[in-house]
Write an enzyme that holds these catalytic residues in place. Structure first.
Site, PDB file in Angstrom:
ATOM      1  N   THR A  46       0.743  -1.276  -0.111  1.00  0.00           N
ATOM      2  CA  THR A  46      -0.130  -0.136  -0.070  1.00  0.00           C
ATOM      3  C   THR A  46       1.025   1.372   0.036  1.00  0.00           C
ATOM      4  OG1 THR A  46      -0.034   0.228   2.381  1.00  0.00           O
ATOM      5  CG2 THR A  46      -1.678  -1.055   1.199  1.00  0.00           C
TER       6      THR A  46
ATOM      7  N   ASN B  86       1.020   5.007   1.456  1.00  0.00           N
ATOM      8  CA  ASN B  86       0.323   5.596   2.673  1.00  0.00           C
ATOM      9  C   ASN B  86       0.227   7.243   2.164  1.00  0.00           C
ATOM     10  OD1 ASN B  86       1.277   3.302   4.314  1.00  0.00           O
ATOM     11  ND2 ASN B  86       1.044   4.490   6.075  1.00  0.00           N
TER      12      ASN B  86
ATOM     13  N   GLU C 245      -4.270   4.252   3.672  1.00  0.00           N
ATOM     14  CA  GLU C 245      -3.378   3.397   2.688  1.00  0.00           C
ATOM     15  C   GLU C 245      -4.178   2.966   1.568  1.00  0.00           C
ATOM     16  OE1 GLU C 245      -0.815   0.755   5.367  1.00  0.00           O
ATOM     17  OE2 GLU C 245      -2.321   1.056   6.805  1.00  0.00           O
TER      18      GLU C 245
END
Length: 308
Positions: A207, A209, A256
């Site tokens: 992911t 952020n 995320e």
């Protein structure tokens, strides 16, 4: 569109057709006002002028309450330009400005500074010190100062009156679809990709952020969402989690996003997220393996939503 960051920078134009307000969200109700503003300007051979304020008046008058906004100033300017406004005046809102009486607001701002020929305002509009000014006062003052005034009724969607407050309530509940119905566009966040704990990689779903640029920008409720991600000219589908990641013993609220069909480094880049649908609330699983299985289901659900 011409943008002025103080009312003193603006020079009155011929047959100015004016509206005023915070216009947070530039939602369907606001768009209805703008549409009439443009129609009136075309009819009388004038130009549209929109007076708004920054910071939001509630930030100044009630600093103890954190006022979250639907739009950053950058977003609001872009939306109003897209709507076709000729002149945008962004007046700094201060306590001193808030002390203007409704009479002085009419005489000094609407008449002298803006040269208002026609004023178009939304339903139940109030202005001046303690919001003492009303539509009735504007109508009575019109013949004295030589301007006309029109009040636009509130916009309704499925028998619910559209307002910035109702949109915020929808976002607080994670109901991004209702927010979209009231806004007329998908709710969005923009920010910079920063280093996280890279826990998503351990689960097989890396992911990015997102650090939202504006601390006053409203973030929807915690949960998992199907989203579209805009990176420069490229658009990706994705799934996004807002929350503390309780299964992984998280404590800080993070945003995320996992981009579908993307493999690369986004650190330091600015991306924009548009919310399509909330898939579920954030929840705590017994172990990371259960979470990994659920994320796989979330991905499938997000792909189905985005395909539609």
């Amino acid at each position: 569109m011409n943008v002025y960051y103080r009312i003193d920078e603006f020079q009155p134009v011929r047959n100015a057709v004016v509206t005023t307000g915070t216009f947070d969200g530039v939602h369907l109700g606001h768009q209805q006002i703008i549409s009439r503003l443009k129609e009136t300007a075309q009819r009388i051979g004038g130009q549209t002028v929109l007076l708004t304020f920054f910071p939001h008046p509630r930030m100044v008058l009630f600093p103890e309450r954190k006022q979250l906004l639907l739009n950053t100033l950058e977003e609001k300017i872009a939306l109003l330009e897209k709507a076709g406004i000729n002149h945008l005046v962004i007046q700094p809102f201060t306590r001193e400005f808030s002390m203007l009486s409704s009479r002085d607001f009419i005489e000094k701002i609407l008449v002298r500074k803006l040269g208002t020929k026609m004023l178009v305002i939304g339903y139940d509009h109030h202005f001046g010190k303690n919001r003492e000014g009303s539509f009735e006062q504007l109508v009575k003052s019109g013949p004295v100062y030589g301007y006309g005034v029109e009040e636009i009724p509130g916009k309704e969607v499925e028998h619910v009156r559209v307002s910035s407050t109702r949109i915020r309530q929808a976002l607080e509940a994670g109901d991004v679809e209702t927010a979209q119905a009231f806004l007329g566009y998908r709710y969005r966040l923009k920010g910079t990709v920063v280093k996280g704990k890279q826990l998503g990689r351990t689960l097989g779903f890396p992911t990015a952020n997102l650090l939202v640029d504006d601390p006053y920008k409203m973030v929807p409720a915690d949960g998992v969402y199907a989203v579209q991600v805009f990176r420069n000219e490229a658009v990706y589908g994705g799934m996004l989690n807002i929350g503390i990641r309780p299964t992984l013993n998280g404590t800080d609220r993070t945003i995320e996003v996992n981009l579908f069909d993307f493999d690369g480094d986004l650190y330091g880049e600015t991306i924009r997220i548009e919310f399509v649908k909330r898939l579920r609330a954030e929840q705590k699983f017994d172990n990371p393996d259960e979470l990994k299985v659920q994320i796989g289901r979330d991905r499938e659900n997000a792909l189905l939503v985005l395909k539609k």
